[in-house]
Design an enzyme around this catalytic site. Structure first.
Site, PDB file in Angstrom:
ATOM      1  N   CYS A  69       0.825  -1.213   0.000  1.00 50.52           N
ATOM      2  CA  CYS A  69       0.000   0.000   0.000  1.00 50.52           C
ATOM      3  C   CYS A  69       0.858   1.262   0.000  1.00 50.52           C
ATOM      4  O   CYS A  69       0.525   2.259  -0.646  1.00 50.52           O
ATOM      5  CB  CYS A  69      -0.898   0.039   1.232  1.00 50.52           C
ATOM      6  SG  CYS A  69      -1.990  -1.377   1.383  1.00 50.52           S
TER       7      CYS A  69
ATOM      8  N   ASP B 178     -21.256  12.066 -13.869  1.00 53.59           N
ATOM      9  CA  ASP B 178     -22.681  11.773 -13.625  1.00 53.59           C
ATOM     10  C   ASP B 178     -22.878  10.901 -12.392  1.00 53.59           C
ATOM     11  O   ASP B 178     -23.985  10.454 -12.109  1.00 53.59           O
ATOM     12  CB  ASP B 178     -23.312  11.107 -14.852  1.00 53.59           C
ATOM     13  CG  ASP B 178     -22.660   9.760 -15.193  1.00 53.59           C
ATOM     14  OD1 ASP B 178     -21.661   9.378 -14.541  1.00 53.59           O
ATOM     15  OD2 ASP B 178     -23.137   9.095 -16.127  1.00 53.59           O
TER      16      ASP B 178
END
Length: 222
Positions: free
Chosen positions: A45, A138
């Site tokens: 990570c 959107d």
């Protein structure tokens, strides 16, 4: 639980390293990418978030807001940020160019289907998998990729996919295998020959096939 392509992405509220956010308001009229991470202070990570930080300008010029998620606290995220910046040679930088969501109760990880049952922490709880979600202006999901906790992402591929998503959202083309920005595109099968000539003034190259079907139509990047 989980989310499918075309679904409206949940308008979750969460605490982050940049304060509390409501996701749709935070996203605004931008595209967005949300990357989840198994835990703070973990090796793979750290390399991924370092790479994200280095690529901040690439995402910005594509109008993509970046946000990460890890199952630890905001306080832990701030401490981890120092390690991430040290890893990429930016020890004098205090912040990352994107917020990290705190998901200590794993509520968001469960809601979005991001848990990896085969990888567990020392308490025996499933780790968060390496999910990638790209969300359009959107607010719908445009792309999802799910890597196991043990495999780091390829951000060159993620940027390539975003280039394709943004191009094909606004132009009537598809992108072929291994396509990169600027490369030839494909005319959609639903477009007639007559309409294609009007839409693609740079020309269309048809590949002859044994079936005699005229579906492999290439055109320069519009």
């Amino acid at each position: 639980m989980g989310i499918n392509l075309g679904d409206v992405f949940p308008n979750f509220e969460a605490d982050t390293t940049a304060g509390r956010i409501k996701f749709h308001e935070w996203l605004g009229n931008s595209w967005g990418i949300l990357c989840s991470h198994p835990a703070d202070y973990t090796p793979v990570c750290t390399t991924e978030l370092g790479r994200m930080a280095k690529l901040a300008s690439e995402f910005q010029k594509r109008n993509v807001k970046m946000i990460a998620l890890s199952i630890d606290s905001v306080q832990d995220h701030h401490g981890w940020t120092k390690d991430i910046n040290a890893y990429i040679g930016a020890s004098n930088v205090e912040k990352l160019p994107f917020p990290i969501i705190a998901d200590e109760k794993r509520e968001l990880a469960v809601q979005l289907g991001m848990l990896d049952p085969s990888e567990r922490n020392k308490e025996g709880l499933p780790l968060t998998a390496r999910a990638v979600f790209v969300i359009g202006p959107d607010k719908t999901l445009k792309l999802s990729i799910l890597y196991p906790a043990t495999t780091g992402r390829n951000f060159d591929e993620i940027l390539r996919v975003i280039d394709s998503l943004q191009l094909t959202a606004y132009k009537k083309v598809a992108t072929p295998v291994d396509w990169k920005a600027g490369g030839d595109c494909m005319v959609l099968p639903s477009i007639s020959e007559e309409d294609a000539k009007k839409l693609f003034p740079k020309g269309i190259q048809m590949q002859e096939l044994p079936s005699s079907k005229k579906y492999l139509r290439f055109t320069p990047h519009p």
